[in-house]
Design a protein around this motif. Structure first.
Motif, short mmCIF file in Angstrom:
data_model
loop_
_atom_site.label_atom_id
_atom_site.label_comp_id
_atom_site.label_asym_id
_atom_site.label_seq_id
_atom_site.Cartn_x
_atom_site.Cartn_y
_atom_site.Cartn_z
N LYS A 79 0.63 5.74 -13.76
CA LYS A 79 -1.18 5.63 -13.88
C LYS A 79 -2.07 4.91 -12.75
CE LYS A 79 -1.20 7.69 -18.40
NZ LYS A 79 -1.60 7.90 -20.16
N LEU A 80 -3.20 5.67 -12.39
CA LEU A 80 -3.95 4.95 -11.47
C LEU A 80 -5.30 4.77 -12.20
CD1 LEU A 80 -4.27 2.46 -8.96
CD2 LEU A 80 -5.17 4.52 -7.95
N HIS A 81 -6.11 4.11 -12.82
CA HIS A 81 -7.25 4.08 -13.41
C HIS A 81 -6.98 4.90 -14.76
CE1 HIS A 81 -9.95 2.06 -10.35
NE2 HIS A 81 -8.78 2.60 -9.34
N GLY A 82 -6.17 4.62 -15.02
CA GLY A 82 -5.87 5.81 -16.65
C GLY A 82 -5.41 6.91 -15.92
N GLU A 83 -5.01 7.79 -14.76
CA GLU A 83 -4.61 9.03 -14.16
C GLU A 83 -3.58 8.97 -13.66
OE1 GLU A 83 -6.44 12.27 -15.16
OE2 GLU A 83 -8.16 9.94 -15.98
N PRO A 84 -2.92 10.25 -13.90
CA PRO A 84 -1.34 10.16 -13.44
C PRO A 84 -1.27 10.59 -12.15
CG PRO A 84 -1.28 11.56 -15.61
CD PRO A 84 -3.17 10.83 -15.69
N ILE A 85 -0.40 9.82 -11.31
CA ILE A 85 -0.32 9.79 -9.93
C ILE A 85 1.07 11.24 -9.78
CG2 ILE A 85 0.75 8.60 -8.24
CD1 ILE A 85 -0.25 5.41 -8.83
N THR A 86 0.09 12.24 -9.12
CA THR A 86 1.39 13.88 -9.29
C THR A 86 1.40 13.46 -7.61
OG1 THR A 86 -0.93 14.30 -8.89
CG2 THR A 86 0.30 14.27 -11.28
N ALA A 87 0.39 12.70 -6.65
CA ALA A 87 1.14 12.92 -5.01
C ALA A 87 0.30 11.52 -4.66
CB ALA A 87 0.11 14.16 -4.66
N PRO A 88 1.28 11.01 -2.56
CA PRO A 88 0.36 10.20 -2.44
C PRO A 88 -0.86 10.99 -2.17
CG PRO A 88 2.21 11.42 -1.45
CD PRO A 88 2.11 12.37 -2.59
N GLY A 89 -1.18 9.41 -1.83
CA GLY A 89 -2.91 9.15 -1.38
C GLY A 89 -3.35 8.27 -0.91
N PRO A 90 -4.41 8.22 -0.16
CA PRO A 90 -5.71 7.14 0.53
C PRO A 90 -5.93 6.31 0.07
CG PRO A 90 -7.00 9.05 0.20
CD PRO A 90 -5.64 9.31 -0.08
N ASP A 91 -6.14 6.58 -1.81
CA ASP A 91 -6.59 5.26 -2.12
C ASP A 91 -4.90 4.33 -2.54
OD1 ASP A 91 -4.73 7.03 -3.86
OD2 ASP A 91 -5.83 6.92 -5.77
N ARG A 92 -3.61 4.41 -2.21
CA ARG A 92 -2.30 3.61 -2.10
C ARG A 92 -1.59 3.70 -0.45
NH1 ARG A 92 -0.48 7.70 -4.43
NH2 ARG A 92 -2.16 8.58 -5.21
N MET A 93 -1.83 2.91 -0.01
CA MET A 93 -0.75 2.80 1.52
C MET A 93 0.26 2.20 1.34
SD MET A 93 -1.88 4.72 3.23
CE MET A 93 -1.69 4.55 4.87
N MET A 94 1.18 2.57 1.85
CA MET A 94 2.37 1.90 1.97
C MET A 94 2.68 1.43 3.29
SD MET A 94 5.97 3.16 0.06
CE MET A 94 7.07 2.06 -0.51
N VAL A 95 3.57 -0.19 3.56
CA VAL A 95 3.93 -0.33 5.27
C VAL A 95 5.66 -1.06 4.52
CG1 VAL A 95 4.13 -2.48 6.11
CG2 VAL A 95 1.85 -1.63 4.78
N PHE A 96 6.29 0.14 5.17
CA PHE A 96 7.74 -0.17 5.05
C PHE A 96 7.87 -1.00 6.11
CE2 PHE A 96 6.51 4.33 4.96
CZ PHE A 96 6.91 4.65 3.70
N GLN A 97 9.51 -1.75 5.75
CA GLN A 97 9.70 -2.39 6.67
C GLN A 97 10.09 -2.39 8.16
OE1 GLN A 97 13.71 -4.03 4.91
NE2 GLN A 97 13.94 -5.03 6.49
N ASN A 98 10.33 -1.50 8.05
CA ASN A 98 11.03 -0.41 9.59
C ASN A 98 9.79 -0.01 10.22
OD1 ASN A 98 13.34 -0.89 10.20
ND2 ASN A 98 14.40 0.67 8.67
N TYR A 99 8.25 -0.62 10.01
CA TYR A 99 6.97 -0.28 10.58
C TYR A 99 6.72 1.36 10.85
CZ TYR A 99 9.05 -4.22 12.70
OH TYR A 99 10.49 -5.30 12.84
N CYS A 100 7.68 2.23 11.27
CA CYS A 100 7.06 3.66 10.66
C CYS A 100 5.40 4.38 11.75
CB CYS A 100 6.30 4.09 9.61
SG CYS A 100 8.84 4.22 8.17
N LEU A 101 5.82 3.43 12.84
CA LEU A 101 4.88 3.39 14.24
C LEU A 101 5.28 4.79 15.23
CD1 LEU A 101 3.84 0.21 15.37
CD2 LEU A 101 3.16 1.17 13.26
N LEU A 102 4.40 5.72 15.35
CA LEU A 102 4.79 6.89 15.99
C LEU A 102 5.10 5.88 17.82
CD1 LEU A 102 2.55 9.45 14.20
CD2 LEU A 102 4.70 9.21 14.05
N PRO A 103 6.16 5.95 18.42
CA PRO A 103 6.26 5.93 19.58
C PRO A 103 5.19 5.96 20.68
CG PRO A 103 8.42 6.83 18.67
CD PRO A 103 7.83 7.01 17.25
N TRP A 104 5.50 7.26 20.37
CA TRP A 104 4.00 8.22 21.78
C TRP A 104 2.99 7.50 21.53
CZ3 TRP A 104 6.99 10.64 17.90
CH2 TRP A 104 6.19 11.46 17.25
#
Length: 327
Positions: A79-104
């Motif tokens: 839960k975030l703010h008491g509401e269940p998290i059911t999908a990705p959203g812009p209130d939660r952003m993830m940074v991965f070890q391998n960057y995940c940048l678009l190479p082009w």
């Protein structure tokens, strides 16, 4: 005699920012169901910096994927703010070890991708100002037009952090972001991350295998038990005042006491048993990572990514093995 109602629990529930409540995760495998996490309970306060440590296969990434919304618990709730998290959203952003940048795309356009998708109702000039602000924040103004294969690993991670922060998330989720970097670059980015965290007043959850990194960055260190059926074993409070000076910190006897305690936990009480080695934690589909680039809110991004792979010629090798592997 009448007594006032007990509102303690209500106040506590209202003040809870992020929580995992009796969370378990079971994956189907060829050998039968694999319980990666079992009955995990964790409460995170708003503005906290939390580091999560534990051996491979203990469900660290699975936990963060559920907080990100890339994955759902088999039982229990996140839960975030008491509401269940059911999908990705812009209130939660993830940074991965391998960057995940678009190479082009160049560094500027990788950040702009998130801003233009999440803030598409804003005027173009305002969006461009946001991109420039966060590129400057991570010291990449002069590298804005360079593509990922033209910049160092540390600069790529700066782009990924700028992209995540540019849409003003409430929670920044970091999956071992500095693990692939050299020691000097790693320390520089740790300092920058702390500065960004202070200035933006966001909540940070970060996986690391580096105890010194956790002690330098975190308010609390969540130490996981071994998998399968991993759980939160102990939570270590980090008592040092902020801002922290690395040299002064490592000279503090309390620092060595906490470091040795964490080492004893990992390498004696929960020593890794190779005979019980789990299969690698089930990672989110690479398409989900691309969705995470833009906060996971645009199904269009997923469709566009799949369409690109289907009809577009493959870009020349950029040296970014993570993106190419995802393709």
């Amino acid at each position: 005699m009448m007594t006032a109602p007990d509102t303690t629990l209500k106040k506590e529930a209202q003040s809870t920012f992020l929580s995992l409540e009796n969370v378990s995760k079971v994956y189907p495998t060829a050998k039968g169901p694999l319980t990666v996490l079992e009955n995990v309970n964790l409460t995170v306060n708003e503005g906290e910096f939390i580091c999560i440590i534990g051996h491979s296969g203990c469900g660290k990434s699975t936990m963060l994927n559920m907080i990100s919304g890339f994955n759902q618990p088999t039982t229990g709730t996140v839960k975030l703010h008491g509401e269940p998290i059911t999908a990705p959203g812009p209130d939660r952003m993830m940074v991965f070890q391998n960057y995940c940048l678009l190479p082009w795309k160049n560094a500027h356009d990788n950040v702009a991708l998130a801003v233009n998708t999440v803030c598409k109702d804003q005027p173009k000039a305002e969006r461009e100002a946001t991109v420039k602000k966060y590129m400057e924040m991570v010291g990449l103004t002069e590298a804005a037009k360079k593509k990922p294969h033209q910049i160092s690993g540390g600069m790529k991670q700066r782009v990924a952090i700028a992209r995540a922060l540019s849409i003003h998330p409430e929670v920044l989720i970091l999956d071992e972001p500095f693990g692939a970097l050299d020691a000097i670059t790693k320390e520089e980015l740790q300092e920058e991350l702390l500065q960004i965290w202070r200035e933006n007043k966001i909540t940070v959850l970060m996986i690391t295998h580096d105890i010194d990194e956790a002690l330098f960055l975190a308010d609390r260190i969540v130490m996981m038990t071994n998998g399968p059926r991993a759980n939160v074993g102990e939570i270590l409070e980090v008592p040092f005042d902020r801002p922290r000076n690395r040299e002064q910190l490592t000279d503090d006897p309390k620092y060595m006491e906490l470091r040795n305690y964490a080492l004893d936990y990992l390498y004696h009480r929960y020593a890794h048993d190779e005979e019980e080695e789990l299969e690698d934690e089930v990672a989110p589909n690479p398409l989900w990572k691309v969705a995470g680039i833009v906060g996971g809110i645009a199904a269009i991004a997923l469709v566009g990514w799949g369409l690109f792979q289907t009809v577009a010629p493959r870009p020349q090798s950029s040296g970014n093995s993570a993106i190419e592997a995802a393709q």
